[in-house]
Motif scaffolding. Structure first.
Motif, PDB file in Angstrom:
ATOM      1  N   ASP A 156     -41.399  27.699 -91.230  1.00 24.76           N
ATOM      2  CA  ASP A 156     -40.711  28.989 -91.227  1.00 24.76           C
ATOM      3  C   ASP A 156     -39.365  28.929 -91.924  1.00 24.76           C
ATOM      4  N   TYR A 157     -38.904  27.771 -92.227  1.00 23.53           N
ATOM      5  CA  TYR A 157     -37.551  27.634 -92.768  1.00 23.53           C
ATOM      6  C   TYR A 157     -37.530  28.156 -94.201  1.00 23.53           C
ATOM      7  N   VAL A 158     -36.512  29.008 -94.528  1.00 28.17           N
ATOM      8  CA  VAL A 158     -36.497  29.702 -95.821  1.00 28.17           C
ATOM      9  C   VAL A 158     -35.785  28.924 -96.893  1.00 28.17           C
ATOM     10  N   GLY A 159     -34.937  27.978 -96.554  1.00 26.32           N
ATOM     11  CA  GLY A 159     -34.157  27.261 -97.555  1.00 26.32           C
ATOM     12  C   GLY A 159     -34.690  25.863 -97.763  1.00 26.32           C
ATOM     13  N   PRO A 160     -33.990  25.079 -98.539  1.00 26.47           N
ATOM     14  CA  PRO A 160     -34.388  23.676 -98.716  1.00 26.47           C
ATOM     15  C   PRO A 160     -34.254  22.942 -97.387  1.00 26.47           C
ATOM     16  N   PRO A 161     -35.214  22.108 -97.034  1.00 27.10           N
ATOM     17  CA  PRO A 161     -35.152  21.414 -95.728  1.00 27.10           C
ATOM     18  C   PRO A 161     -33.873  20.597 -95.602  1.00 27.10           C
ATOM     19  N   PRO A 162     -33.202  20.695 -94.469  1.00 16.12           N
ATOM     20  CA  PRO A 162     -31.990  19.905 -94.267  1.00 16.12           C
ATOM     21  C   PRO A 162     -32.274  18.430 -94.459  1.00 16.12           C
ATOM     22  N   GLY A 163     -31.359  17.779 -95.117  1.00 15.77           N
ATOM     23  CA  GLY A 163     -31.506  16.365 -95.394  1.00 15.77           C
ATOM     24  C   GLY A 163     -32.116  16.115 -96.744  1.00 15.77           C
ATOM     25  N   GLU A 164     -32.755  17.135 -97.340  1.00 17.94           N
ATOM     26  CA  GLU A 164     -33.339  16.987 -98.671  1.00 17.94           C
ATOM     27  C   GLU A 164     -32.611  17.823 -99.711  1.00 17.94           C
ATOM     28  N   GLY A 165     -31.574  18.541 -99.322  1.00 21.73           N
ATOM     29  CA  GLY A 165     -30.810  19.352-100.251  1.00 21.73           C
ATOM     30  C   GLY A 165     -29.404  19.532 -99.772  1.00 21.73           C
TER      31      GLY A 165
ATOM     32  N   ARG B  94     -14.804  23.186 -98.451  1.00 19.21           N
ATOM     33  CA  ARG B  94     -15.919  23.700 -99.250  1.00 19.21           C
ATOM     34  C   ARG B  94     -16.659  22.563 -99.963  1.00 19.21           C
ATOM     35  N   ASP B  95     -15.891  21.683-100.596  1.00 16.33           N
ATOM     36  CA  ASP B  95     -16.533  20.559-101.292  1.00 16.33           C
ATOM     37  C   ASP B  95     -17.224  19.618-100.301  1.00 16.33           C
ATOM     38  N   ALA B  96     -16.604  19.457 -99.127  1.00 15.52           N
ATOM     39  CA  ALA B  96     -17.210  18.586 -98.124  1.00 15.52           C
ATOM     40  C   ALA B  96     -18.528  19.150 -97.620  1.00 15.52           C
ATOM     41  N   LEU B  97     -18.557  20.480 -97.411  1.00 24.16           N
ATOM     42  CA  LEU B  97     -19.801  21.119 -96.980  1.00 24.16           C
ATOM     43  C   LEU B  97     -20.892  20.961 -98.027  1.00 24.16           C
ATOM     44  N   MET B  98     -20.497  21.045 -99.309  1.00 19.89           N
ATOM     45  CA  MET B  98     -21.477  20.937-100.388  1.00 19.89           C
ATOM     46  C   MET B  98     -21.979  19.499-100.558  1.00 19.89           C
ATOM     47  N   ARG B  99     -21.138  18.477-100.192  1.00 20.18           N
ATOM     48  CA  ARG B  99     -21.546  17.069-100.348  1.00 20.18           C
ATOM     49  C   ARG B  99     -22.358  16.563 -99.161  1.00 20.18           C
ATOM     50  N   GLU B 100     -22.223  17.223 -98.058  1.00 24.35           N
ATOM     51  CA  GLU B 100     -22.815  16.732 -96.820  1.00 24.35           C
ATOM     52  C   GLU B 100     -24.349  16.724 -96.890  1.00 24.35           C
ATOM     53  N   GLU B 101     -24.944  15.622 -96.381  1.00 20.71           N
ATOM     54  CA  GLU B 101     -26.389  15.545 -96.244  1.00 20.71           C
ATOM     55  C   GLU B 101     -26.736  16.014 -94.832  1.00 20.71           C
ATOM     56  N   TRP B 102     -27.421  17.199 -94.787  1.00 26.99           N
ATOM     57  CA  TRP B 102     -27.649  17.805 -93.484  1.00 26.99           C
ATOM     58  C   TRP B 102     -28.935  17.296 -92.869  1.00 26.99           C
ATOM     59  N   GLY B 103     -28.968  17.205 -91.568  1.00 23.65           N
ATOM     60  CA  GLY B 103     -30.119  16.676 -90.838  1.00 23.65           C
ATOM     61  C   GLY B 103     -31.319  17.623 -90.847  1.00 23.65           C
ATOM     62  N   ARG B 104     -32.445  17.124 -90.295  1.00 17.70           N
ATOM     63  CA  ARG B 104     -33.667  17.895 -90.320  1.00 17.70           C
ATOM     64  C   ARG B 104     -33.975  18.470 -88.942  1.00 17.70           C
ATOM     65  N   THR B 105     -32.983  18.800 -88.211  1.00 20.52           N
ATOM     66  CA  THR B 105     -33.199  19.348 -86.877  1.00 20.52           C
ATOM     67  C   THR B 105     -33.441  20.848 -86.980  1.00 20.52           C
ATOM     68  N   PHE B 106     -34.514  21.338 -86.348  1.00 22.54           N
ATOM     69  CA  PHE B 106     -34.839  22.758 -86.373  1.00 22.54           C
ATOM     70  C   PHE B 106     -34.687  23.329 -84.965  1.00 22.54           C
ATOM     71  N   PRO B 107     -34.326  24.578 -84.876  1.00 30.27           N
ATOM     72  CA  PRO B 107     -34.265  25.213 -83.550  1.00 30.27           C
ATOM     73  C   PRO B 107     -35.657  25.292 -82.938  1.00 30.27           C
ATOM     74  N   ARG B 108     -35.654  25.457 -81.622  1.00 32.18           N
ATOM     75  CA  ARG B 108     -36.926  25.358 -80.923  1.00 32.18           C
ATOM     76  C   ARG B 108     -37.921  26.451 -81.323  1.00 32.18           C
ATOM     77  N   ALA B 109     -37.432  27.610 -81.764  1.00 33.55           N
ATOM     78  CA  ALA B 109     -38.349  28.700 -82.112  1.00 33.55           C
ATOM     79  C   ALA B 109     -38.624  28.769 -83.596  1.00 33.55           C
ATOM     80  N   MET B 110     -38.131  27.789 -84.365  1.00 37.27           N
ATOM     81  CA  MET B 110     -38.289  27.829 -85.816  1.00 37.27           C
ATOM     82  C   MET B 110     -38.889  26.519 -86.271  1.00 37.27           C
ATOM     83  N   SER B 111     -40.050  26.563 -86.878  1.00 32.25           N
ATOM     84  CA  SER B 111     -40.697  25.361 -87.389  1.00 32.25           C
ATOM     85  C   SER B 111     -40.248  25.110 -88.809  1.00 32.25           C
ATOM     86  N   GLU B 112     -40.627  23.952 -89.307  1.00 31.30           N
ATOM     87  CA  GLU B 112     -40.273  23.605 -90.689  1.00 31.30           C
ATOM     88  C   GLU B 112     -40.939  24.565 -91.674  1.00 31.30           C
TER      89      GLU B 112
END
Length: 759
Positions: A423-432, A403-421
Motif C-alpha cells: 500500500d505504500y505510495v513512495g519509495p520503500p524506506p531504506g531503499e530511497g 534539510r540536507d540531513a533529512l535528504m541524506r538519511e537512510e530511512w528504515g522499512r517500518t510500516f504502520p500496522r494498518a499499512m502494508s508494503e
C-alpha cells in the motif's frame, strides 16, 4: 546631407510598411473580436483588471474611476474615457444580452443618454463574466507581458460559453468591419452539444437549434427562414427586426397602440422625435399623436387620428418611415485563431469556441495533474516522517542543516500496522531518500499538524488523489471523454443562464413578415372639401369647405390673389413652375385657412427665380400638353407629372434664358396656338409626340417673339373666347387657320383678346 546621397528607403515602401503595421494593429488589437472568447482587447483587459481587484459577483463594488485607472495604467495605454465607455457598455442590459459588468449608478439608458462620470458610478463583475474568467489560475490560457513589461495579461480568456455569439460584437477596422448580433445562450449551447455529437451536422439542423438572434431589447424578427439560413451559412446577411406592439382598447370604441419593445440599438428619444416629425409633416396621416409613458419599461403610446383607422395599416406605414422596423446587418468577421481575420459561418464560430474549450480543458487537466503529482510526492514525505517521527524531530532539533540531513538519511522499512508494503505510495524506506520537495514540506509542517498525521488520514487522501489522477489520465488520453466533459460543463452553464432563468429567457420572437397592404397616403385620409388659395407672392393655404372662388380673400400687405380652386383633402395638388418642374402637395398637408398660410417654397424646393405658372388638381388618366415660351412642347400623361420628393420632377427641358409657359389638359382633337405676333395656328393633336420628359417639338413658327398661349379644342365645335367687353365670341369655321404643325399661322380672328389669351 548631400543632394546626391541615396535615400535610405523609398517613400512608397516606407509608407506602405508603416500603414500596414497600423492596419494590422487596428484589426488585431482594437476593432475585431476573438472568436474564442468573443472579446476585444479592451474588454478582456477590463474584465481581467476587475478580477485582479477581486470584484466578484457576490463582493462589493468599486469606483469606476479606480477600475478604468487600473486598466489604463496596467494593461491598456489609451484614454480613460474610451475605457470607461467600453466598460459602461458591458453593463448596459439594453446593449449587451448577458451583461459582463454589474453597474451601480447611472450607466446610461435606452433613451440614448450617456452614463454619469466615472467618479459617480461603481461596478463589479457579473456571474457571466466570472464564467469567462474561470480557469485563469489553472494555466488554462497563455499570458503575455503588458505594454511596459511589468505585469502579465491573458492573451485570451478561458470562456465557459460562446460569448461572441451570446453578446455579439461590432467594430470598424482598416478595410474591414464586423457586426454580430446577440443570441440566446441556451440555444447556442444546444448547437454546441449537437456539434459535439455530430461534427458534420447539416446547416439546416444547426439553424433549427439556433433559429436566429435574440436581441436584448426584444422585438419581433420577421426575416424568412431561408434568408436566415443563408446568412448563417455565409457569415453575411441581415435580419429584419420590428418593434413589438399591442392594441389597448379604450372607452366608446376608441383604441390606441402601445409599443412595448423597440428594435435593437434604437435610441427611444430619437424614435419619439421621428414619430413627432411624422405627425408634423403628415407623412402618415392615420397617426394623430404620440406620447412616451415609459418608466423602467418601454411604453410608447400611438393614438390614431380616428377610431375607424386600421391598426395594421397604421403600423405598417410607421414601420416604413421610422425605426420601428430596421434591418440589422450581420458580418461575422472575426479573428478565428486570435491572429487571422476571417468571415466565418455559424458553424465555424461554434467550432472555434469548442476547439478552444477543448484546449482549455486539456491545459486545466494537466495543471491539476501536476498539482496532484506534487501533492503525492509531499504525502510520501509525510508518511516517512510519520513512520520515523522521533528521528525526524531529532534531526530538526540538533542538526545545523536539517534539510540536507533529512535528504541524506537512510530511512528504515517500518510500516504502520494498518499499512502494508504494497500500500505504500513512495519509495520503500531504506531503499530511497527524501527529495528536496519532501524535505521542505516536512520542515514547513506545523507542530500542531503532527497529531493529524495519522495512518488513516494519509491513506484516505492518497487514495482520493490516486483515483483523481487516474481519471485525469483517462481524460487526457481519450477524445471522447474530453468532449463528454465539455458537454457537461456546457450543461452547467445552461443551468445557470438557460431559458429557465429570468436572464436566459428568449426575448425576440419570430413571425411571418405579414406585409400589410400599403395604401397611398390619400387613401388613408378622411375626404373633406377644401378651397385652395395661393397668392401672387406664393403663400398657400387650404380653407375648409368649398368657398366661392370669386369671393374676397385676405392677403398680406402688398400681396394679392393668384390662384383659387376647389379640391378635397385627398387630392394631389400640382404646382407648375417656370423652370419646367412640377411639384406635388397633398391637400391634407396644406396649412389651414385661418391665417395667411405658408410660403410654397417652404414646402417644395422651388427656386426663388422661378415663378408659379399654374396650380391645378391631378386627374389620373388624363393627358396634358406642356409648352415653353419659345414655342416647343409635347404631350405627357398626367400621372407622369407627380413628384415623390420636395425637389419636384423636371418635365420640360429648357435652354438658358427660356422659361416654361403653359400646361393645359387635353379635351379635344386639335390644338390652337397664338404667338406674341397675334398669329394663330390650328393643327391636329396627333402631330404632337407623347413623352415623359424632354424639350418637345416646335408648335408654331415665329419670325420674332414667342408663344403667348395655347388651348385644345374639338374642330367641329369651333373656337370660343370672350372679347374685351366680356361678350362670348365664337368662330365655328377654323379652316382659315388650320395647317400643319410648326407653320406660321394667320392673324387671329377679329375681336380676339388683346392679351393673346384664349381663356
Amino acid at each position: 546631407m548631400p543632394l546626391d546621397a541615396p535615400l535610405a528607403e523609398p517613400l512608397r515602401r516606407a509608407l506602405g510598411e508603416r500603414y500596414l503595421q497600423y492596419a494590422l494593429s487596428t484589426i488585431m488589437h482594437r476593432a475585431l473580436p476573438d472568436a474564442r472568447d468573443g472579446l476585444k482587447p479592451v474588454h478582456r483587459r477590463i474584465l481581467f483588471a476587475m478580477r485582479e481587484l477581486k470584484l466578484t459577483a457576490t463582493g462589493g463594488f468599486r469606483k469606476s474611476a479606480k477600475i478604468s485607472g487600473d486598466v489604463m495604467g496596467n494593461y491598456h495605454p489609451h484614454g480613460d474615457s474610451a475605457i470607461y465607455d467600453a466598460m459602461a457598455r458591458l453593463a448596459q442590459d439594453f446593449n449587451v444580452r448577458y451583461p459582463l459588468v454589474d453597474g451601480q449608478g447611472n450607466f446610461g439608458n435606452i433613451d440614448g443618454d450617456n452614463p454619469a462620470a466615472s467618479r459617480y458610478t461603481e461596478a463589479r463583475l457579473t456571474a457571466a463574466a466570472e464564467a469567462l474568467l474561470d480557469g485563469l489560475a489553472e494555466n488554462a490560457v497563455d499570458f503575455r507581458p503588458n505594454y511596459d513589461g511589468t505585469l502579465e495579461e491573458p492573451i485570451v480568456l478561458p470562456a465557459a460559453f460562446p460569448n461572441l455569439l451570446a453578446n455579439g460584437s461590432s467594430g470598424i477596422a482598416v478595410g474591414m468591419a464586423t457586426n454580430i448580433p446577440p443570441h440566446n445562450l441556451d440555444e447556442l449551447i444546444s448547437g454546441c452539444q449537437a456539434l459535439i455529437k455530430d461534427p458534420d451536422l447539416p446547416d439546416d439542423d444547426l439553424v433549427r437549434l439556433i433559429p436566429g438572434p435574440d436581441f436584448p431589447t426584444g422585438g419581433v424578427i420577421v426575416e424568412p427562414r431561408e434568408s436566415i439560413l443563408e446568412s448563417y451559412r455565409t457569415g453575411r446577411g441581415a435580419f429584419r427586426l420590428r418593434a413589438r406592439w399591442e392594441i389597448e382598447e379604450l372607452t366608446r370604441g376608441t383604441w390606441q397602440v402601445i409599443v412595448t419593445e423597440i428594435p435593437y440599438q434604437v435610441a427611444k428619444s430619437k424614435l419619439i422625435e421621428k414619430l413627432a416629425e411624422v405627425i408634423q409633416l403628415k407623412k402618415v396621416p392615420l397617426l394623430g399623436d404620440v406620447r412616451d409613458e415609459s418608466a423602467d419599461d418601454v411604453r410608447i403610446v400611438l393614438e390614431p387620428r380616428s377610431k375607424n383607422v386600421d391598426p395594421e395599416q397604421m403600423m405598417g406605414m410607421l414601420m416604413r418611415v421610422t425605426d420601428l422596423e430596421l434591418r440589422f446587418s450581420m458580418n461575422m468577421n472575426v479573428l478565428i485563431d486570435g491572429r487571422t481575420p476571417k468571415v466565418c459561418s455559424l458553424r465555424e464560430v461554434l467550432r472555434a469556441f469548442l476547439d478552444h474549450r477543448r484546449l482549455v480543458l486539456q491545459r486545466r487537466s494537466q495543471h491539476r495533474l501536476d498539482k496532484i503529482d506534487h501533492r503525492l510526492e509531499v504525502l510520501e514525505g509525510f508518511i516517512i516522517a510519520y513512520l520515523n517521527l522521533d528521528r525526524v524531530i531529532d534531526i530538526i532539533r540538533y542538526d545545523d542543516a536539517p534539510r540536507d540531513a533529512l535528504m541524506r538519511e537512510e530511512w528504515g522499512r517500518t510500516f504502520p500496522r494498518a499499512m502494508s508494503e504494497a500500500d505504500y505510495v513512495g519509495p520503500p524506506p531504506g531503499e530511497g531518500e527524501l527529495s528536496e520537495v519532501q524535505a521542505e514540506a516536512i520542515l514547513n509542517m506545523r507542530l500542531r499538524s503532527l497529531r493529524r498525521l495519522e495512518e488513516l488520514e494519509l491513506r484516505k487522501e492518497r487514495d482520493a488523489l490516486l483515483k483523481e489522477r487516474a481519471a485525469l489520465d483517462d481524460l487526457l488520453n481519450s477524445d471522447a471523454r474530453q468532449w463528454k466533459r465539455i458537454g457537461e460543463e456546457l450543461e452547467a452553464v445552461r443551468k445557470q443562464f438557460g431559458k429557465e432563468t429570468a436572464l436566459g429567457k428568449r426575448r425576440s420572437d419570430f413571425a411571418v413578415a405579414g406585409e400589410a397592404e400599403i395604401l397611398a397616403p390619400e387613401a388613408m385620409i378622411e375626404r373633406e372639401p377644401i378651397t385652395v388659395v395661393c397668392s401672387k407672392m406664393g403663400w398657400i393655404r387650404a380653407m375648409k369647405g368649398h368657398v366661392a372662388l370669386d369671393g374676397e380673400f385676405k392677403f398680406k400687405d402688398g400681396d394679392e390673389g393668384a390662384f383659387a380652386l376647389h379640391a378635397e383633402t385627398t387630392d394631389k395638388i400640382l404646382i407648375y413652375g417656370s423652370n419646367g418642374r412640377f411639384y406635388t402637395l397633398l391637400g391634407a398637408n396644406l396649412p389651414g385657412g385661418r391665417g395667411m398660410g405658408e410660403p410654397v417654397r417652404l414646402m417644395v424646393d422651388l427656386p426663388n427665380e422661378a415663378q408659379i405658372l399654374d396650380i391645378f388638381l391631378h386627374q389620373p388618366g388624363t393627358r396634358m400638353i406642356v409648352a415653353s415660351a419659345e414655342g416647343d412642347g409635347f404631350i405627357i400623361p398626367a400621372d407622369e407629372l407627380l413628384a415623390q420628393t420636395r425637389a419636384g420632377k423636371q418635365v420640360l427641358n429648357l435652354r438658358d434664358g427660356i422659361k416654361a409657359l403653359v400646361c393645359k389638359t387635353i379635351t379635344g382633337d386639335h390644338i390652337a396656338t397664338v404667338g406674341e405676333n397675334r398669329k394663330m395656328l390650328v393643327f391636329a393633336l396627333d402631330e404632337l409626340p407623347e413623352m415623359g420628359r424632354g424639350k418637345g417639338v416646335r408648335l408654331q413658327k415665329f419670325k420674332d417673339g414667342g408663344l403667348s398661349d395655347l388651348t385644345t379644342l374639338t374642330l367641329t365645335e369651333g373656337l370660343s373666347w370672350k372679347d374685351p367687353a366680356g361678350r362670348t365670341r365664337h368662330e365655328p369655321d377654323l379652316s382659315e387657320w388650320l395647317a400643319k404643325r410648326a407653320t406660321a399661322g394667320r392673324m387671329a380672328p377679329r375681336g380676339f383678346p388683346r392679351d393673346n389669351r384664349f381663356a
